[in-house]
Write an enzyme that holds these catalytic residues in place. Structure first.
Site, short mmCIF file in Angstrom:
data_model
loop_
_atom_site.label_atom_id
_atom_site.label_comp_id
_atom_site.label_asym_id
_atom_site.label_seq_id
_atom_site.Cartn_x
_atom_site.Cartn_y
_atom_site.Cartn_z
N HIS A 1 -12.47 -3.84 1.78
CA HIS A 1 -12.20 -2.53 2.34
C HIS A 1 -12.28 -1.42 1.28
O HIS A 1 -11.94 -0.28 1.57
CB HIS A 1 -10.81 -2.53 2.99
N HIS B 1 -5.20 -13.29 0.78
CA HIS B 1 -3.82 -13.16 1.26
C HIS B 1 -3.61 -14.18 2.37
O HIS B 1 -4.46 -14.33 3.26
CB HIS B 1 -3.55 -11.77 1.86
N ASP C 1 -10.01 -9.76 0.63
CA ASP C 1 -9.08 -9.25 1.64
C ASP C 1 -9.47 -9.61 3.07
O ASP C 1 -8.59 -9.72 3.95
CB ASP C 1 -8.98 -7.72 1.53
N ASP D 1 -3.43 -5.80 -6.54
CA ASP D 1 -2.81 -7.03 -6.06
C ASP D 1 -3.69 -8.25 -6.35
O ASP D 1 -3.22 -9.38 -6.28
CB ASP D 1 -2.45 -6.96 -4.57
N TYR E 1 -2.89 -7.16 10.11
CA TYR E 1 -3.70 -6.86 8.92
C TYR E 1 -4.96 -6.10 9.33
O TYR E 1 -5.32 -5.08 8.74
CB TYR E 1 -4.07 -8.20 8.25
N GLU F 1 -8.57 -3.88 -6.53
CA GLU F 1 -7.20 -3.45 -6.21
C GLU F 1 -6.20 -4.34 -6.95
O GLU F 1 -6.39 -5.55 -7.10
CB GLU F 1 -6.98 -3.48 -4.69
N HIS G 1 0.83 -1.21 0.00
CA HIS G 1 0.00 0.00 0.00
C HIS G 1 0.86 1.26 0.00
O HIS G 1 0.67 2.16 0.83
CB HIS G 1 -0.94 0.04 1.22
N HIS H 1 -12.50 -7.97 -6.06
CA HIS H 1 -11.93 -6.69 -5.63
C HIS H 1 -11.04 -6.16 -6.74
O HIS H 1 -10.28 -6.90 -7.35
CB HIS H 1 -11.14 -6.95 -4.35
FE1 FEO Z 1 -7.41 -4.51 -1.13
FE2 FEO Z 1 -5.36 -7.19 -1.14
O1 FEO Z 1 -6.11 -5.65 -1.83
#
Ligand code: FEO
Length: 397
Positions: free
Chosen positions: A146, A226, A165, A84, A193, A82, A24, A80
């Protein structure tokens, strides 16, 4: 690393990123690396749930090829946007251009703004399903867990929740299941996290947990995007989330300070001794300038008391502690008590500034701040010790 069959016909096809150390944009240190988990469900239709960071697209694609031809993928569920989790999509879509991408309305918008791909996209809302043959996927929108686009995918027949996430950890391992891994490191990373990413979203998280409980979905496995997969009592991590989201705390104090010439540090160490003398065993002490902020926040997640110190510079607190407190303000901690301390030369200001930020953050300041000019003498050293003791007595009352 081979694909890992997590349930019959369902495979982990993600990537382990052993060497990432910042996440991030350097707001989160990942000293144990991370994983980007993608799951391939092989049924009459083939679905891929999420992808991986773009630089690892090739590795994920090779892993998928060990199970099926990539062009046979019918659905790519994007829980999601994002990068990653979506970064491998442009490369993947070149190999399976007819695959339908499934996601929330915000996800469609976000994916377009990231990649400008002309992909066949199906928007889904909570309760919408797609049938794969023997299995059905149900989607549950999870905005602000998130990001606004976030979504969970649930497979009823397998009692499998894939919440992206949520419930994840930045933890690179050769093991794939939580019960196989080092438990101390696992829970350390799960708390880190939550504290660093999800803490400010606690209200939304509590509501989502309640909503899923009301839906009565049986869950025997939680496969986040993750870290490790929760089987054998996956509700343990859900209960931990509920506790963190309720801001449940224990008798623990975290002291965070920044010092110019060592006087504020001397105060901090005496305050810590006073806390222990008052019977509180769990105290953590951090010099913010030389400590890892991500770790400090993890320690603050379940601490009832915060004691913040700074030397005075230009009638204010030092810059590292100021930045740290700004970050804490954004995390919106609740149910915490605090106090401030620090040394000054000819004019103070740091302690008042710290107290103001604590109050703006909604943290109760339970003891008047303690200030010392230059270096604490014997009497003032005793005052620091008593400050720690008094703070602890008030914390416990
Ligand atoms: Fe919100 Fe693992 O990306």
């Amino acid at each position: 690393m081979k694909p890992c069959e997590i349930k019959k016909g369902i495979y982990w096809v993600g990537v382990v990123d052993w060497n990432i150390r910042n996440f991030h944009g350097h707001t989160y240190t990942t000293k144990r690396g991370t994983t980007y988990n993608a799951y391939l469900i092989v049924d009459e239709k083939i679905a891929l749930i999420d992808t991986v960071l773009g630089s690892f697209a090739g590795e994920m694609i090779e892993r998928i090829k060990e199970i099926v031809s990539v062009e046979k993928i019918d659905y790519i569920v994007a829980n999601h946007v994002e990068t990653d989790h979506s970064g491998a999509m442009p490369e993947l879509m070149k190999l399976c251009p007819k695959a339908k991408v499934i996601g929330s309305a915000k996800c469609k918008e976000g994916l377009y703004r990231y990649y400008y791909g002309n992909w066949d996209f199906q928007i889904v809302k909570t309760g919408d399903k797609i049938n794969l043959g023997k299995r059905t996927l149900t989607f549950i929108e999870a905005p602000m867990i998130h990001w606004p686009d976030s979504m969970f995918t649930y497979c009823q027949e397998e009692q499998l929740l894939m919440p992206n996430d949520a419930f994840g950890q930045h933890y690179a391992t050769s093991e794939r299941f939580a019960d196989e891994a080092d438990q101390c490191a696992l829970w350390d990373e799960a708390a880190k996290y939550y504290g660093n990413i999800l803490w400010p979203l606690s209200g939304v998280i509590l509501k989502k947990i309640e909503e899923i409980q009301k839906m009565g979905l049986p869950i025997n496995m939680i496969a986040p995007s993750h870290g490790l997969i929760w089987r054998n009592d996956p509700l343990k991590i859900v209960n931990a989330y509920a506790s963190w989201a309720k801001n449940e705390v224990k008798d623990k104090v975290v002291i965070v300070y920044e010092t110019m010439w060592g006087a504020t540090e001397k105060m901090a160490r005496k305050i810590e001794e006073g806390i222990i003398e008052a019977g509180l065993l769990e105290v953590k002490l951090f010099d913010v300038a030389s400590s890892d902020r991500t770790e400090i926040i993890k320690e603050m997640l379940d601490a009832k008391g915060f004691i913040i110190g700074s030397s005075t510079h230009d009638n204010d607190m030092l810059t590292n502690i100021a930045g740290f407190l700004e970050f804490i303000k954004g995390l919106k901690p609740k149910n915490r008590r605090a106090a401030a301390f620090g040394s000054h030369g000819w004019a103070g200001g740091a302690v008042k500034s710290i107290e103001n930020v604590l109050k703006e953050t909604g943290i109760e300041v339970i003891l008047p701040g303690l200030t010392v000019q230059y270096m604490p003498d014997e009497k003032q050293t005793k005052e620091c010790f008593d400050f720690g003791k008094r703070f602890t007595e008030l914390l416990k009352s």
